[in-house]
Design an enzyme around this catalytic site. Structure first.
Site, PDB file in Angstrom:
ATOM      1  N   ASP A 295      -1.831  18.318  -5.767  1.00 43.20           N
ATOM      2  CA  ASP A 295      -1.646  19.758  -5.636  1.00 43.20           C
ATOM      3  C   ASP A 295      -0.543  19.997  -4.597  1.00 43.20           C
ATOM      4  OD1 ASP A 295      -1.759  22.478  -5.915  1.00 43.20           O
ATOM      5  OD2 ASP A 295      -3.924  22.629  -5.779  1.00 43.20           O
TER       6      ASP A 295
HETATM    7  C1  BGC Z   1      -2.431  25.661  -6.517  1.00 40.46           C
HETATM    8  C2  BGC Z   1      -2.280  25.052  -7.891  1.00 40.46           C
HETATM    9  C3  BGC Z   1      -0.941  25.415  -8.461  1.00 40.46           C
HETATM   10  C4  BGC Z   1       0.139  24.969  -7.510  1.00 40.46           C
HETATM   11  C5  BGC Z   1       1.547  25.215  -8.013  1.00 40.46           C
HETATM   12  C6  BGC Z   1      -1.248  25.385  -5.623  1.00 40.46           C
HETATM   13  O1  BGC Z   1      -1.310  26.093  -4.447  1.00 40.46           O
HETATM   14  O2  BGC Z   1      -3.616  25.176  -5.931  1.00 40.46           O
HETATM   15  O3  BGC Z   1      -3.305  25.479  -8.724  1.00 40.46           O
HETATM   16  O4  BGC Z   1      -0.785  24.834  -9.714  1.00 40.46           O
HETATM   17  O5  BGC Z   1      -0.030  25.647  -6.274  1.00 40.46           O
HETATM   18  O6  BGC Z   1       1.865  26.536  -8.040  1.00 40.46           O
END
Ligand code: BGC
Length: 740
Positions: A295
């Site tokens: 993530d």
């Molecule tokens: C979130 C993810 C997301 C990623 C990219 C993160 O902060 O937890 O779900 O896909 O950002 O935007």
């Protein structure tokens, strides 16, 4: 038979090996590096906005200056040219994607194309209902169709990977991200996962209108303690395997191309570096062959978790555990080369991760077709077919929670509308609205206008603000009926939007009470991204519509329900509590030794009702259905339930037949009820149908105290009906019994 996420041809495998043989260590690490287009990460924030944030005190001077230092690599062109970037997240705009792709393909030494990932969670420009809302349709075909259109629009803007579906089971409405998933039930979330993967990917992710999906967040992110985002998850392995893992297994079996790990630690180990999750389960047991992405920034956050001392160690641990792509933390880029030189990471391990990224790029067809036609998108965004689907998805997601007979609205009534959310287009889009534009959405007032129905409107109360009684009296003075719009702004749910009070904010409840005092019949329409604890609103409203954040066509979908052009069929996929303090609350809790009852020493709160405000599966319609002749028979691979459902009302409608089971005796305590199957059936007035539902044999497996997977056996209670409180029952002895 095992279904692989994707396969590439032998010829392509050879090309991959040839490329790897030519790549420097830096170029290999580059393929594992995923960054956003601006120095502020995955979100496109312009310098102007940054300055505003500074002015408003949202960021400190130090943070501002740190971001400015990065401004020279804002577009990161030179990094793409030198092969330091393998993919982007958050790049918006087909021209920008093509521009960067030209640099990668034509100006980098090896010409390896980039791929672009974006959170296309519920649509790209045509925005569909937030996933929690859409899940209430219990409609797998719809889940697939909306994902297909989202994929089409995304692919047209150069996006080839979506960070979706989010399939975190969540039993705590305080967690803002409950909005992004399919609610509290494991079985429904698994069906949702499979349908979304099919919708985004189809049978071949190389096709022009398909994109790779990403099962996230692996795993147990929805079990954040106290519903506080990013918090730890702590649970038995039995709960992990029975409740949180199955949707991810379903995604693997459906051929999902990528996985994203979750921010949280699970039982003390950050998921980003969990070999148990990534190697033992995902790769070895489930045979997942796609790419794993961290993530955003999560590898760097291992330092804060306190399980590594620096970014170098973080990068090593993450790669060792099985993270192929580092999203945004730059830990791989800054450190992995040294790790290889010091032999803390073998070059073969690095190659394996690179191989998976290159396979994904080949599977996406990027080596053959790296660019996107810049004209196709504009022709299809919000085109008739897409908006029609958004409207249909919207009305199927609406859940009618109360109706004293006031709905559907009779014609020729004088209507007053109050509440800020009736007039705010952008709030209709909900969280993670990709490239959705607020001004392109239809709000409730627009919905009335499209039908040429004039209403008197006054804002009266902002979501967070104070209530203006004079305005209310003015608005409703001549009205026969009032529609009161209340709820949450789009950014009150979603990431980093946990709340400890999930009632109505500001003075919205006061506004409803004033309507009651004025004696005006009123319909409350709620816009929100999570279950809300609103017992008073339920009590005093004549009707209550749960409209969630329904996307581009919200206002039209709601009007379809208000005026009876659509008979509401949505059912709650997350339990509504009476009070915030009842969270976590979910229907499929295990049997206690002192089941909830009036008795003092039973499992309950002294100061709350014995039952939730609304149970899982609940939802009204403008007609009524009866159930009879329920039987269950054993079949080769499972059980087949049959029941006769009749529409006894005067309006045609769609009923969601829900089948629940409860194992009477087992080695470990079992849930009081678990959804095992559901089916939607359309019935004309007076019509009855024999409905068949199939339950897989594996549906009764569970884990014993030693974590052995055991077959459930003995007597099982089955309940069928309208929601999780259904009372039509039959008992079956698993492994050869008959109906009671
Ligand atoms: C979130 C993810 C997301 C990623 C990219 C993160 O902060 O937890 O779900 O896909 O950002 O935007």
């Amino acid at each position: 038979m095992e279904k692989l996420s994707f396969t590439v041809s032998t010829d392509q495998e050879k090309k991959i090996e040839a490329l790897i043989a030519k790549m420097t260590v830096d170029e290999k690490i580059g393929q594992l590096n995923q960054v956003g287009p601006s120095p502020v990460g995955g979100f496109e924030i312009s310098l102007k906005e940054k300055k505003l944030m500074l002015k408003e005190g949202k960021i400190t001077k130090e943070e501002f200056e740190r971001d400015l230092e990065g401004v020279q690599w804002d577009t990161r062109e030179s990094d793409v040219r030198s092969g330091k970037i393998g993919s982007f997240l958050g790049m918006r705009g087909v021209e920008k994607c093509n521009h960067m792709q030209h640099i990668a393909v034509e100006e980098s030494r090896l010409g390896i194309p980039l791929f672009f990932g974006l959170d296309v969670v519920h649509g790209l420009r045509t925005i569909f209902p937030i996933p929690l809302a859409e899940s209430c349709s219990f409609d797998e075909n719809l889940f697939e169709q909306t994902a297909r259109i989202a994929a089409k629009e995304a692919a047209a803007t150069g996006i080839k990977l979506t960070f979706a579906p989010m399939i975190d089971v969540c039993r705590d409405a305080r967690w803002g991200r409950i909005a992004e998933g399919a609610g509290e039930d494991t079985y429904l979330t698994s069906r949702f996962a499979a349908a979304k993967v099919r919708g985004f990917q189809g049978d071949d992710i190389a096709k022009d209108d398909r994109i790779a999906a990403c099962a996230k967040h692996f795993v147990a992110y929805g079990a954040a303690i106290g519903g506080r985002d990013y918090n730890s998850a702590d649970m038995s392995l039995q709960t992990l395997w029975e409740t949180y893992l199955p949707p991810f297994k379903e995604a693997v079996d459906s051929g999902v191309a990528t996985f994203m790990t979750s921010f949280n630690d699970l039982n003390g180990e950050p998921c980003t570096t969990s070999k148990y999750l990534l190697k033992d389960i995902l790769r070895n047991k489930w045979r997942f062959n796609g790419a794993v992405i961290s993530d955003s920034g999560a590898i760097g956050e291992l330092i804060e978790h306190g399980t590594v001392s620096d970014k170098a160690e973080a990068a090593e641990q993450a790669l060792n555990a099985g993270i192929d792509i580092d999203m945004s933390s730059m830990c791989y880029t800054e450190n992995l080369k040294n790790s290889v030189l010091r032999s803390n990471i073998s070059e073969e391990e690095l190659n394996e991760a690179v191989r998976r990224v290159l396979r994904l790029k080949f599977a996406l067809g990027l080596f053959d077709h790296p660019y996107t036609d810049e004209l196709s998108g504009e022709k299809m965004y919000l085109c008739k077919a897409h908006t029609q689907l958004a409207r249909e998805a919207g009305r199927k997601s609406i859940v009618l929670l109360k109706n004293d007979g006031i709905l559907p609205l009779k014609s020729n009534l004088k209507i007053a509308v109050v509440g800020e959310l009736a007039a705010t287009r952008k709030e209709m889009l909900g969280t993670w609205a990709a490239m959705g534009r607020g001004d392109e959405a239809v709000c409730l007032l627009d919905g009335f206008a499209e039908r040429n129905i004039s209403v008197s409107y006054e804002e009266c109360c902002k979501v967070n603000g104070t209530f203006d009684r004079t305005a209310l009296e003015r608005a409703v003075k001549d009205a026969d009926i009032v529609i009161a719009a209340v709820g949450e702004y789009a950014d009150m749910s979603g990431e980093a939007s946990s709340l400890c009070n999930i009632g109505l904010h500001g003075e919205q409840e006061k506004m409803l009470s004033a309507l009651k005092e004025l004696g005006k019949p009123f319909v409350t329409v709620m816009f929100n991204g999570r279950p809300l604890a609103v017992p008073k609103a339920v009590k005093i409203s004549n009707a209550l519509i749960e409209a969630w954040h329904l996307g581009s066509q919200a206002g039209n979908s709601i009007c379809d329900v208000l005026f009876g052009d659509y008979n509401p069929s949505g059912r709650l996929t997350a339990t509504f509590p009476n009070h915030s303090g009842e969270c976590p609350i979910y229907y499929n809790h295990v049997s206690t030794g002192r089941p909830t009852s009036e008795i003092r020493h039973s499992c309950k709160y002294m100061d709350a009702p014995l039952t939730p405000l609304f149970p899982f599966g609940y939802g009204l319609s403008y007609t009524e259905y009866t159930y009879k002749d329920f039987i269950i028979n054993e079949e080769k691979n499972g059980l087949c339930a049959e029941v006769t459902v009749k529409n006894i009302g005067e309006i045609a409608g769609e009923e969601t037949v829900q089948l629940y089971a409860h194992m009477q005796k087992a080695k470990r305590v079992r849930p009081v009820r678990e959804l095992k199957a559901f089916k939607k059936v359309y019935l004309n007035p007076g019509e009855e149908k024999r409905v068949k539902l199939f339950i897989d044999r594996c549906a009764f497996q569970y884990y014993d105290m030693q974590m052995n997977l055991v077959e459930g056996s003995g007597a099982v209670d089955f309940f069928i009906g309208h929601d999780s409180t259904a009372s039509l029952k039959t008992v079956m002895i698993l492994g050869g019994g008959s109906n009671e």
